[in-house]
Design a protein around this motif. Structure first.
Motif, PDB file in Angstrom:
ATOM      1  N   ALA A  91       0.830  -1.208   0.000  1.00 51.55           N
ATOM      2  CA  ALA A  91       0.000   0.000   0.000  1.00 51.55           C
ATOM      3  C   ALA A  91       0.868   1.263   0.000  1.00 51.55           C
ATOM      4  N   LEU A  92       1.919   1.257   0.823  1.00 49.41           N
ATOM      5  CA  LEU A  92       2.805   2.422   0.879  1.00 49.41           C
ATOM      6  C   LEU A  92       3.492   2.635  -0.466  1.00 49.41           C
ATOM      7  N   GLY A  93       4.005   1.562  -1.069  1.00 52.25           N
ATOM      8  CA  GLY A  93       4.656   1.685  -2.378  1.00 52.25           C
ATOM      9  C   GLY A  93       3.695   2.189  -3.435  1.00 52.25           C
ATOM     10  N   SER A  94       2.473   1.676  -3.432  1.00 55.07           N
ATOM     11  CA  SER A  94       1.472   2.116  -4.411  1.00 55.07           C
ATOM     12  C   SER A  94       1.155   3.591  -4.230  1.00 55.07           C
ATOM     13  N   LEU A  95       0.925   4.002  -2.991  1.00 54.65           N
ATOM     14  CA  LEU A  95       0.576   5.396  -2.742  1.00 54.65           C
ATOM     15  C   LEU A  95       1.741   6.344  -3.042  1.00 54.65           C
ATOM     16  N   LEU A  96       2.957   5.904  -2.740  1.00 50.08           N
ATOM     17  CA  LEU A  96       4.122   6.729  -3.084  1.00 50.08           C
ATOM     18  C   LEU A  96       4.228   6.912  -4.593  1.00 50.08           C
ATOM     19  N   CYS A  97       4.003   5.841  -5.346  1.00 46.34           N
ATOM     20  CA  CYS A  97       4.057   5.934  -6.811  1.00 46.34           C
ATOM     21  C   CYS A  97       2.946   6.834  -7.337  1.00 46.34           C
ATOM     22  N   ILE A  98       1.750   6.696  -6.790  1.00 44.30           N
ATOM     23  CA  ILE A  98       0.640   7.547  -7.226  1.00 44.30           C
ATOM     24  C   ILE A  98       0.966   9.013  -6.955  1.00 44.30           C
ATOM     25  N   ALA A  99       1.481   9.302  -5.766  1.00 35.86           N
ATOM     26  CA  ALA A  99       1.824  10.687  -5.433  1.00 35.86           C
ATOM     27  C   ALA A  99       2.929  11.213  -6.342  1.00 35.86           C
ATOM     28  N   MET A 100       3.953  10.401  -6.546  1.00 41.55           N
ATOM     29  CA  MET A 100       5.083  10.840  -7.359  1.00 41.55           C
ATOM     30  C   MET A 100       4.694  11.023  -8.822  1.00 41.55           C
ATOM     31  N   PHE A 101       4.001  10.037  -9.398  1.00 44.54           N
ATOM     32  CA  PHE A 101       3.606  10.161 -10.798  1.00 44.54           C
ATOM     33  C   PHE A 101       2.520  11.214 -10.979  1.00 44.54           C
ATOM     34  N   GLY A 102       1.673  11.405  -9.976  1.00 45.73           N
ATOM     35  CA  GLY A 102       0.679  12.471 -10.053  1.00 45.73           C
ATOM     36  C   GLY A 102       1.343  13.837 -10.108  1.00 45.73           C
ATOM     37  N   ALA A 103       2.333  14.049  -9.246  1.00 45.87           N
ATOM     38  CA  ALA A 103       3.043  15.335  -9.241  1.00 45.87           C
ATOM     39  C   ALA A 103       3.807  15.546 -10.543  1.00 45.87           C
ATOM     40  N   SER A 104       4.513  14.513 -10.999  1.00 43.70           N
ATOM     41  CA  SER A 104       5.321  14.693 -12.215  1.00 43.70           C
ATOM     42  C   SER A 104       4.447  14.870 -13.450  1.00 43.70           C
ATOM     43  N   THR A 105       3.330  14.133 -13.533  1.00 42.13           N
ATOM     44  CA  THR A 105       2.441  14.278 -14.688  1.00 42.13           C
ATOM     45  C   THR A 105       1.766  15.640 -14.688  1.00 42.13           C
ATOM     46  N   SER A 106       1.367  16.104 -13.526  1.00 41.63           N
ATOM     47  CA  SER A 106       0.745  17.416 -13.429  1.00 41.63           C
ATOM     48  C   SER A 106       1.722  18.513 -13.862  1.00 41.63           C
ATOM     49  N   CYS A 107       2.961  18.411 -13.412  1.00 41.49           N
ATOM     50  CA  CYS A 107       3.983  19.391 -13.826  1.00 41.49           C
ATOM     51  C   CYS A 107       4.258  19.305 -15.323  1.00 41.49           C
ATOM     52  N   TRP A 108       4.315  18.101 -15.847  1.00 44.82           N
ATOM     53  CA  TRP A 108       4.554  17.893 -17.272  1.00 44.82           C
ATOM     54  C   TRP A 108       3.441  18.528 -18.103  1.00 44.82           C
TER      55      TRP A 108
ATOM     56  N   LEU B  95       8.186   3.179 -25.977  1.00 46.58           N
ATOM     57  CA  LEU B  95       8.743   2.254 -24.993  1.00 46.58           C
ATOM     58  C   LEU B  95       9.945   2.860 -24.288  1.00 46.58           C
ATOM     59  N   ARG B  96      10.738   3.622 -25.013  1.00 48.29           N
ATOM     60  CA  ARG B  96      11.879   4.294 -24.385  1.00 48.29           C
ATOM     61  C   ARG B  96      11.408   5.304 -23.344  1.00 48.29           C
ATOM     62  N   ARG B  97      10.264   5.927 -23.594  1.00 47.85           N
ATOM     63  CA  ARG B  97       9.733   6.906 -22.642  1.00 47.85           C
ATOM     64  C   ARG B  97       9.317   6.238 -21.339  1.00 47.85           C
ATOM     65  N   LEU B  98       9.010   4.950 -21.378  1.00 46.18           N
ATOM     66  CA  LEU B  98       8.585   4.238 -20.171  1.00 46.18           C
ATOM     67  C   LEU B  98       9.758   3.773 -19.307  1.00 46.18           C
ATOM     68  N   ALA B  99      10.959   3.762 -19.848  1.00 47.14           N
ATOM     69  CA  ALA B  99      12.111   3.234 -19.107  1.00 47.14           C
ATOM     70  C   ALA B  99      12.333   3.998 -17.797  1.00 47.14           C
ATOM     71  N   ARG B 100      12.313   5.302 -17.846  1.00 53.13           N
ATOM     72  CA  ARG B 100      12.561   6.094 -16.635  1.00 53.13           C
ATOM     73  C   ARG B 100      11.451   5.922 -15.594  1.00 53.13           C
ATOM     74  N   PRO B 101      10.150   6.037 -15.975  1.00 59.55           N
ATOM     75  CA  PRO B 101       9.111   5.807 -14.957  1.00 59.55           C
ATOM     76  C   PRO B 101       9.152   4.399 -14.355  1.00 59.55           C
ATOM     77  N   ILE B 102       9.481   3.403 -15.149  1.00 61.12           N
ATOM     78  CA  ILE B 102       9.556   2.037 -14.612  1.00 61.12           C
ATOM     79  C   ILE B 102      10.709   1.926 -13.619  1.00 61.12           C
ATOM     80  N   ALA B 103      11.835   2.521 -13.939  1.00 58.18           N
ATOM     81  CA  ALA B 103      12.972   2.499 -13.016  1.00 58.18           C
ATOM     82  C   ALA B 103      12.616   3.230 -11.713  1.00 58.18           C
ATOM     83  N   ILE B 104      11.939   4.359 -11.823  1.00 57.77           N
ATOM     84  CA  ILE B 104      11.524   5.097 -10.632  1.00 57.77           C
ATOM     85  C   ILE B 104      10.538   4.272  -9.818  1.00 57.77           C
ATOM     86  N   PHE B 105       9.601   3.623 -10.495  1.00 50.01           N
ATOM     87  CA  PHE B 105       8.624   2.767  -9.813  1.00 50.01           C
ATOM     88  C   PHE B 105       9.333   1.677  -9.011  1.00 50.01           C
TER      89      PHE B 105
END
Length: 188
Positions: free
Chosen positions: A35-52, A158-168
């Motif tokens: 649950a903590l890992g999922s919520l951390l990823c949601i928060a992190m990807f939410g912030a980065s996508t919103s900024c993007w 697919l190359r664009r997914l490499a960084r988010p997957i590594a961060i995940f």
């Protein structure tokens, strides 16, 4: 902020329970870590996508215009991502601080969670409203792009997914370490 009568005593009792994890996890470190890992990823990807989306909306404002389907799409995705961030970050703070701080501090964190829910609700309504209002314009724009599409290197997305997957992966490992650490240290 004042709490309802008796709430602080109940929160103090929860915070001093015999488990390092919040009661909803039934003393399961695995469930807590997931649950903590999922919520951390949601928060992190939410912030980065919103900024993007915000950055691209500003960058292409002269090309797309404020009322264009591209702008509406970016606005909708940006607000949805910000909603996910606003809703998940207080939950992450609560989960990481449970059993580590006093009952009064937990009560303040829970108050922030309630305010985050209040803030997230109109944000969710806003992105859904943008979707309903601009759906046809966005779809027509996508169909036009697809009709005019040229050969594209399929490895690009697919190359664009490499960084988010590594961060995940890194975030999930950090969450697992926090869960194991909380379990190993026990509860004071």
């Amino acid at each position: 902020m004042t709490s309802p009568p008796g709430l602080d005593a109940r929160i103090t009792a929860l915070a001093t329970a015999h488990s390092p994890y919040p009661p909803s996890f039934d003393n399961s470190g695995w469930l807590y870590g997931f649950a903590l890992g999922s919520l951390l990823c949601i928060a992190m990807f939410g912030a980065s996508t919103s900024c993007w989306m915000s950055r691209d909306s500003w960058r292409y404002r002269h090309i797309d215009g404020w009322g264009s389907p591209a702008f509406q799409f970016r606005l909708m995705i940006g607000i949805a991502a910000a909603t996910a961030f606003v809703r998940s970050l207080p939950e992450v703070v609560y989960m990481t601080q449970f059993g580590e701080v006093t009952g009064a501090t937990i009560a303040q964190i829970l108050a922030v969670k309630r305010w985050a829910d209040i803030i997230a609700m109109p944000m969710a309504v806003a992105w859904m409203a943008i979707l309903v209002v601009s759906y046809d314009r966005i779809i027509v724009g996508l169909r036009t792009v697809r009709a005019q599409a040229i050969a594209v290197d399929s490895r690009g997305p697919l190359r664009r997914l490499a960084r988010p997957i590594a961060i995940f992966i890194v975030v999930v490992l950090i969450a697992a370490m926090v869960a194991v650490g909380k379990g190993a240290m026990g509860h004071p």
